[in-house]
Design an enzyme around this catalytic site. Structure first.
Site, mmCIF file in Angstrom:
data_model
loop_
_atom_site.group_PDB
_atom_site.id
_atom_site.type_symbol
_atom_site.label_atom_id
_atom_site.label_comp_id
_atom_site.label_asym_id
_atom_site.label_seq_id
_atom_site.Cartn_x
_atom_site.Cartn_y
_atom_site.Cartn_z
ATOM 1 N N ASP A 117 0.873 -1.241 -0.149
ATOM 2 C CA ASP A 117 0.045 0.002 0.141
ATOM 3 C C ASP A 117 0.712 1.367 0.021
ATOM 4 O O ASP A 117 1.723 1.648 0.910
ATOM 5 C CB ASP A 117 -0.984 -0.127 1.417
ATOM 6 C CG ASP A 117 -2.203 0.549 0.842
ATOM 7 O OD1 ASP A 117 -2.629 1.671 0.649
ATOM 8 O OD2 ASP A 117 -3.336 -0.185 1.208
ATOM 9 N N ASP A 166 -3.154 4.824 -2.239
ATOM 10 C CA ASP A 166 -4.174 5.200 -1.465
ATOM 11 C C ASP A 166 -4.639 6.658 -2.030
ATOM 12 O O ASP A 166 -3.631 7.517 -2.327
ATOM 13 C CB ASP A 166 -3.536 5.424 -0.055
ATOM 14 C CG ASP A 166 -4.674 5.808 0.812
ATOM 15 O OD1 ASP A 166 -5.556 4.736 1.115
ATOM 16 O OD2 ASP A 166 -4.453 6.615 1.626
ATOM 17 N N GLU A 171 -6.409 3.961 -6.035
ATOM 18 C CA GLU A 171 -7.587 4.027 -5.399
ATOM 19 C C GLU A 171 -8.115 5.678 -5.877
ATOM 20 O O GLU A 171 -7.396 6.696 -5.099
ATOM 21 C CB GLU A 171 -7.637 4.160 -3.773
ATOM 22 C CG GLU A 171 -9.055 4.147 -3.186
ATOM 23 C CD GLU A 171 -8.909 4.795 -1.612
ATOM 24 O OE1 GLU A 171 -9.912 4.460 -0.930
ATOM 25 O OE2 GLU A 171 -7.951 5.210 -1.485
ATOM 26 N N HIS A 208 -11.190 -2.872 3.093
ATOM 27 C CA HIS A 208 -11.186 -2.585 4.551
ATOM 28 C C HIS A 208 -12.098 -1.321 4.767
ATOM 29 O O HIS A 208 -12.131 -0.998 6.036
ATOM 30 C CB HIS A 208 -9.823 -2.525 4.990
ATOM 31 C CG HIS A 208 -9.201 -1.227 4.352
ATOM 32 N ND1 HIS A 208 -8.998 -1.357 3.051
ATOM 33 C CD2 HIS A 208 -8.660 0.065 4.686
ATOM 34 C CE1 HIS A 208 -8.284 -0.006 2.615
ATOM 35 N NE2 HIS A 208 -8.294 0.779 3.699
ATOM 36 N N ASP A 209 -12.603 -0.755 3.892
ATOM 37 C CA ASP A 209 -13.532 0.668 4.080
ATOM 38 C C ASP A 209 -14.926 0.318 3.910
ATOM 39 O O ASP A 209 -15.805 1.214 4.057
ATOM 40 C CB ASP A 209 -13.021 1.849 3.035
ATOM 41 C CG ASP A 209 -11.589 2.369 3.412
ATOM 42 O OD1 ASP A 209 -10.992 2.012 4.630
ATOM 43 O OD2 ASP A 209 -10.880 2.734 2.293
HETATM 44 O O1 ISL Z 1 -14.088 4.855 3.543
HETATM 45 C C1 ISL Z 1 -14.518 5.849 3.124
HETATM 46 C C2 ISL Z 1 -15.779 6.332 3.335
HETATM 47 O O2 ISL Z 1 -16.212 7.557 3.800
HETATM 48 C C3 ISL Z 1 -13.472 6.930 2.114
HETATM 49 O O3 ISL Z 1 -14.025 8.195 2.200
HETATM 50 C C4 ISL Z 1 -12.211 6.558 2.424
HETATM 51 O O4 ISL Z 1 -11.863 7.159 3.653
HETATM 52 C C5 ISL Z 1 -11.509 6.819 1.150
HETATM 53 O O5 ISL Z 1 -11.994 5.965 0.184
HETATM 54 C C6 ISL Z 1 -9.932 6.809 1.274
HETATM 55 O O6 ISL Z 1 -9.562 5.717 1.758
HETATM 56 C C7 ISL Z 1 -8.247 5.567 1.863
HETATM 57 O O7 ISL Z 1 -7.594 6.482 2.405
HETATM 58 C C8 ISL Z 1 -7.924 6.710 4.174
HETATM 59 C C9 ISL Z 1 -7.942 5.601 4.744
HETATM 60 O O8 ISL Z 1 -8.426 5.922 6.010
HETATM 61 C C10 ISL Z 1 -8.744 4.389 4.418
HETATM 62 O O9 ISL Z 1 -8.705 3.205 4.761
HETATM 63 C C11 ISL Z 1 -8.033 4.222 2.718
HETATM 64 O O10 ISL Z 1 -8.412 3.002 2.034
HETATM 65 C C12 ISL Z 1 -6.799 7.843 4.371
HETATM 66 O O11 ISL Z 1 -5.594 7.275 4.442
#
Ligand code: ISL
Ligand code: CA
Length: 564
Positions: A99, A201, A258, A331-332
């Site tokens: 990541d 990310d 992402e 994981h989100d």
């Molecule tokens: O999960 C979400 C829902 O509100 C998204 O907005 C998410 O925060 C966004 O897709 C970004 O995600 C990534 O970056 C974030 C981290 O918290 C997430 O786990 C990651 O996948 C910040 O690094």
């Protein structure tokens, strides 16, 4: 047939290290835990592992706040453990994707510690600092993704810094060439170590529009939306092309960005076959259909026709031009079987149906840990069961400042909160699901006694075995990775029906018909003429007709593939 590539034919398995396997009883999953479970992953048949962050981090956002990009957080192990994991995975012909979290660092990263020391520090411009407005307030109206303002005031130098996520996650200033040099050097270091790719990310947010103008405000919102000035900002493609030229193109990697807010048009630039940026992007249109006024905290559900329209637009628009990533979970996101299937009587059928529906589409499938067991959401009844900074902050902001009721907010968190996917992996029916001998950092889902790997790996009828078959079929028949997609019955409210066609398939069938029932009703369906007499490739009911009938009844969550 289009150009072949290992990353088009492989299946990627996402590991969230802190919830996968704990090897030392401290309640937190770790790298040696992953090493122990490599044979399990080999048995499943996946080709590539994507590891969520394991780097040195204060863990404000579970490792997405990194204080040393080239260090391993002690809670996850040591660099020796990582090197062993990499070598052992490679020995099993499994690749490792890491990541890359470079929109922001932790506020404990040495770059930020320097940056906040003085306005003339050499690292000052590594981050985005601005003067307050004349009244002392934040430079603009942007809200952070994790509630509150996107600006944090720093008394010491009397300026604000930008953080699109938590205040402990300051945004890097990608317009500074020294930032790009430092990031590219770090990436190169990992490539030389032998990793096989990057998941990037929030990479669509690295370039901010000059002037950082106020964002539009939804009715009832406290803050403005930074989206128009941050997402797909003015130089994002320049920076990715530079990254590709300087790092990515020099190794044999798979890359996935992402990219929240991405459209198919933009995806063709980010992940075009000849645009020299990335191999694929994660799109959010399916998830965004369940948001209201830009907020995910609602009861809104996507309808099947909407879901089909989103998938189909991506399948069709990218055909021949760019490559899709296929995912239900990460994981989100909440668990797919809870979101689109059934946790009750048809749990197993619906988990298999969802797998089949996704894995038969064109693109690279991602399996999030536990998805292959049909793991479900864990329902909480009070906020102290929550661990995720996003849910906790949103709960406070919405109940304390926006008049949302406690019960409503808990219902939203149970539906869409990120902790749903973060409960410990269910290895067995032993204490703590066999995840740890200690106390897990987040409670296990009580259904582990029924849903667990030990019960599934040797059961030919399990969700696990079904995933295993789908993954094996992809390697056998080129029509699965490379066939062209066509949606049938676009307005049907219960069935998702599509075909895949590869006229010049070097081996195996040239055409597949995929039928998935997304409902708890039995639904009659007249199959397209050209499939009459076609043979069954795979189904999730034991007694689905072996030969396609002119008219068939599809039982609750039944899914089948016919081929000819
Ligand atoms: O999960 C979400 C829902 O509100 C998204 O907005 C998410 O925060 C966004 O897709 C970004 O995600 C990534 O970056 C974030 C981290 O918290 C997430 O786990 C990651 O996948 C910040 O690094
Ligand atoms: Ca541990």
């Amino acid at each position: 047939m289009e150009h072949r590539a290992w990353w088009k034919e492989g299946v990627i398995y996402q590991i969230y290290p802190r919830s996968f396997m704990d090897s030392n009883g401290d309640g937190i999953g770790d790298i040696n835990g992953i090493r122990q479970k490599l044979p399990y992953l080999k048995d499943l048949g996946i080709d590539i592992i994507w590891l969520s962050p394991f780097y040195t981090s204060p863990q404000v956002d579970n490792g997405y706040d990194i204080s040393d990009y080239q260090g391993i957080d002690p809670m996850f192990g040591t660099m020796t453990d990582f090197d062993a994991l990499l070598a052992e995975a490679h020995a099993l012909h499994i690749k490792i994707v890491i990541d890359l979290v470079v929109n922001h660092t932790s506020d404990q990263h040495p770059w930020f510690i320097e940056s906040r020391k003085s306005t003339d520090n050499p690292y000052r411009d590594f981050y985005i600092w601005r003067d307050p407005k004349p009244d002392g307030s934040a430079p603009n109206n942007w809200g952070s993704c994790f509630s509150g303002s996107a600006w944090q005031y720093d008394k010491h130098t009397r300026q604000y810094y930008l953080h699109l996520f938590a205040p402990q996650q300051p945004d890097l200033n990608w317009d500074n060439p020294n930032v790009r040099d430092a990031v590219f050097d770090m990436m190169d270091w990992w490539c030389r170590k032998g990793i096989d790719g990057f998941r990037m990310d929030v990479i669509s947010m690295i370039s901010k529009a000059p002037g950082l103008p106020d964002g539009p405000k939804e009715p009832g919102a406290i803050y403005g939306n930074y989206g128009p000035y941050v997402v797909h900002g003015p130089h994002v493609h320049d920076y990715l092309m530079e990254m590709n030229r300087r790092v990515l193109s020099r190794y044999d990697l798979v890359t996935v960005g992402e990219t929240s807010g991405v459209t198919t048009e933009q995806a063709k630039q980010y992940a075009g076959f000849d645009t020299h940026e990335l191999n694929m992007v994660f799109q959010f249109e399916r998830t965004d259909c369940e948001s209201e006024n830009g907020s995910k905290w609602t009861d809104k559900r996507i309808s099947l026709p909407e879901l089909k329209a989103v998938f189909s637009r991506w399948q069709t628009e990218l055909e021949g031009k760019a490559w899709n990533s296929l995912y239900w979970e990460n994981h989100d996101q909440p668990r797919s079987v809870s979101r689109y299937g059934s946790e009750g009587a048809y749990w197993k059928e619906s988990a298999k149906m969802l797998a089949l529906c996704l894995h038969m589409q064109k693109g690279t499938p991602y399996v999030y840990q536990g998805e292959e067991l049909g793991m479900t959401n864990r329902h909480i009844t009070s906020l102290d069961e929550c661990r995720d900074v996003e849910s906790i902050n949103a709960y406070h902001e919405m109940t304390e400042k926006q008049g949302v009721h406690h019960e409503d907010m808990l219902r939203y968190i149970n539906r869409i909160g990120r902790d749903n996917a973060r409960t410990p992996f269910q290895w067995s029916d032993e204490a703590q699901a066999g995840f740890t001998t200690g106390t897990p950092w987040i409670a296990v889902n009580p259904n582990y006694t029924r849903i667990n790997a030990a019960a599934q790996v040797s059961d030919p009828d399990s969700v696990f075995s079904f995933y295993k078959t789908l993954i094996a079929l992809r390697k056998q028949y080129p029509v699965i990775p490379y066939g062209q997609y066509e949606l049938l019955e676009k307005d049907h409210k219960e069935l998702y029906v599509y075909t895949r066609t590869l006229a010049d398939a070097p081996n195996g069938p040239k055409q597949l018909l995929i039928i998935c029932n997304f409902s708890e009703q039995a639904v009659p369906y007249a199959l397209p003429q050209q499939f009459s007499g076609a043979g069954l490739l795979i189904a999730n009911y034991a007694d689905t007709a072996q030969t396609a009938q002119a008219e068939q009844c599809f039982r609750p969550y039944e899914a089948a593939v016919y081929m000819h």
